[in-house]
Design an enzyme around this catalytic site. Structure first.
Site, PDB file in Angstrom:
ATOM      1  N   SER A  62      -1.960   4.692  -5.591  1.00 26.64           N
ATOM      2  CA  SER A  62      -0.641   4.021  -6.116  1.00 26.64           C
ATOM      3  C   SER A  62      -0.238   4.384  -7.657  1.00 26.64           C
ATOM      4  O   SER A  62      -0.038   5.399  -7.840  1.00 26.64           O
ATOM      5  CB  SER A  62      -0.726   2.493  -6.101  1.00 26.64           C
ATOM      6  OG  SER A  62       0.516   1.817  -6.083  1.00 26.64           O
ATOM      7  N   ASP A 118       2.761   1.105   5.078  1.00 29.33           N
ATOM      8  CA  ASP A 118       2.557   1.048   3.620  1.00 29.33           C
ATOM      9  C   ASP A 118       3.675   0.702   2.651  1.00 29.33           C
ATOM     10  O   ASP A 118       5.042   1.050   3.182  1.00 29.33           O
ATOM     11  CB  ASP A 118       2.396   2.615   3.204  1.00 29.33           C
ATOM     12  CG  ASP A 118       1.448   2.723   2.036  1.00 29.33           C
ATOM     13  OD1 ASP A 118       1.580   1.913   0.986  1.00 29.33           O
ATOM     14  OD2 ASP A 118       0.477   3.543   1.937  1.00 29.33           O
ATOM     15  N   HIS A 123      -0.857  -0.391   2.399  1.00 26.33           N
ATOM     16  CA  HIS A 123      -1.134   0.309   0.970  1.00 26.33           C
ATOM     17  C   HIS A 123      -2.710   0.355   0.849  1.00 26.33           C
ATOM     18  O   HIS A 123      -3.154   1.178  -0.139  1.00 26.33           O
ATOM     19  CB  HIS A 123      -0.460  -0.698   0.111  1.00 26.33           C
ATOM     20  CG  HIS A 123      -0.139  -0.028  -1.156  1.00 26.33           C
ATOM     21  ND1 HIS A 123       0.558   1.245  -1.417  1.00 26.33           N
ATOM     22  CD2 HIS A 123      -0.434  -0.106  -2.549  1.00 26.33           C
ATOM     23  CE1 HIS A 123       0.674   1.678  -2.532  1.00 26.33           C
ATOM     24  NE2 HIS A 123       0.130   0.908  -3.225  1.00 26.33           N
TER      25      HIS A 123
END
Length: 311
Positions: free
Chosen positions: A124, A264, A291
């Site tokens: 991320s 996601d 995610h």
């Protein structure tokens, strides 16, 4: 999370000089495995997301240490976890910059003596940081994994708003109301955000403790997350809303692995520019994950990442 007793574990702190901080700073780190062992592979440096969570949810990558003898280096970025906190810098966008975290990463690599040969896995926000680091073409970086990483935050916000429409109407109404009224710190808003996260951030119930620990750190000290990002993953008010790698992705010349999940937050549209512009790239999407793929599809995740790093 608990680690196998057979693994060597080293923890420490690295002095990190930041003139604008006004006080001494340090970066806390943990090494799983033995950097000096003759049979060890290149170390993997894992960059956590947020910005504002801590390292804990990336310790699961020690599966790679067990199976492939890849030393794992995790650390808490400044302002987070066990590293120096600077709550007095809340709202100071001139202090909390991408360059601050690039400098911290360089400082850590040098201190640990791995800057001549290492791999990076960024998740991320950690992938955003890792992609920028890679675009500067550091001599020792050999492989890059970008896990659930947006190439452009404008695309990210558009994608989040599209995902948001999949929520029940009453939850969307709560989000809209508090964002309009500036009351995003309310419990009602946070519960509505939680409904979004349960679909698109981590679909496991209950949420694994290491992930919950990261959210706990944001609650304890929201300085970095609120300043750089904003109240939630889809209500971006900080300077990250203008972040992009669109012009620099082509400068990443090392072998790169892109990962995202079907559900996601990092939908295909936000990952695709990396695939289009990085010359040596592979992209794998996980059908049952959001995610937190490394928890949701742990076995396959470790197989895909491990094979990429050792071959």
């Amino acid at each position: 999370m608990s680690l196998p007793a057979s693994l060597k574990i080293t923890e420490g702190e690295v002095p990190f000089s930041v003139a604008a901080a006004g006080k001494p700073c340090k970066t806390w780190y943990k090494i799983v495995g033995d950097l000096s062992a003759a049979d060890s592979r290149r170390p993997l440096v894992a960059l956590h997301g947020g910005p504002g969570v801590n390292h804990a949810y990336l310790l699961i990558l020690s599966d790679l240490t067990v199976k492939h003898n890849i030393p794992l280096i995790v650390y808490d970025q400044i302002g987070n976890g066990n590293s120096t906190h600077l709550p007095e810098k809340m709202g100071d966008v001139g202090f909390w910059t991408e360059q601050l975290f690039l400098d911290e990463l360089d400082n850590l690599l040098t201190h640990l003596g791995v800057k001549d040969s290492y791999d990076i896995l960024g998740h991320s926000w950690g992938g955003m940081l890792g992609s920028r680091h890679a675009s500067l073409q550091p001599a020792g970086l050999e492989r890059l994994v970008l896990a659930s990483t947006p190439a452009d935050m404008g695309l990210w916000v558009k994608s989040q708003n599209e995902l948001r429409t999949q929520l029940p109407d009453d939850i969307q109404a709560v989000l809209d109301k508090h964002e309009h009224d500036g009351t995003t710190d309310s419990e009602e808003y946070q519960q509505a955000v939680g409904a979004f996260y349960a679909r698109f951030l981590c679909r496991l119930d209950p949420i694994p403790e290491p992930i919950a620990e990261g959210f706990g750190w944001i609650k304890k000290d929201p300085t970095v997350y609120l300043t750089m990002n904003g109240p939630s993953e889809f209500h971006i008010t900080g300077p990250l809303k203008n972040w992009t790698m669109m012009a620099d992705a082509s400068k990443i010349t090392i072998p790169t692995l892109l990962l995202n999940g079907r559900y996601d937050e990092a939908q295909h549209s936000v990952v695709a520019p990396f695939f289009e512009h990085i010359p040596r790239v592979r992209w794998v999407t996980f059908a049952e994950a959001s995610h937190m793929i490394h928890f949701e599809e742990r076995e396959r995740y470790m197989e895909v990442v491990g094979n990429f790093l050792i071959n």
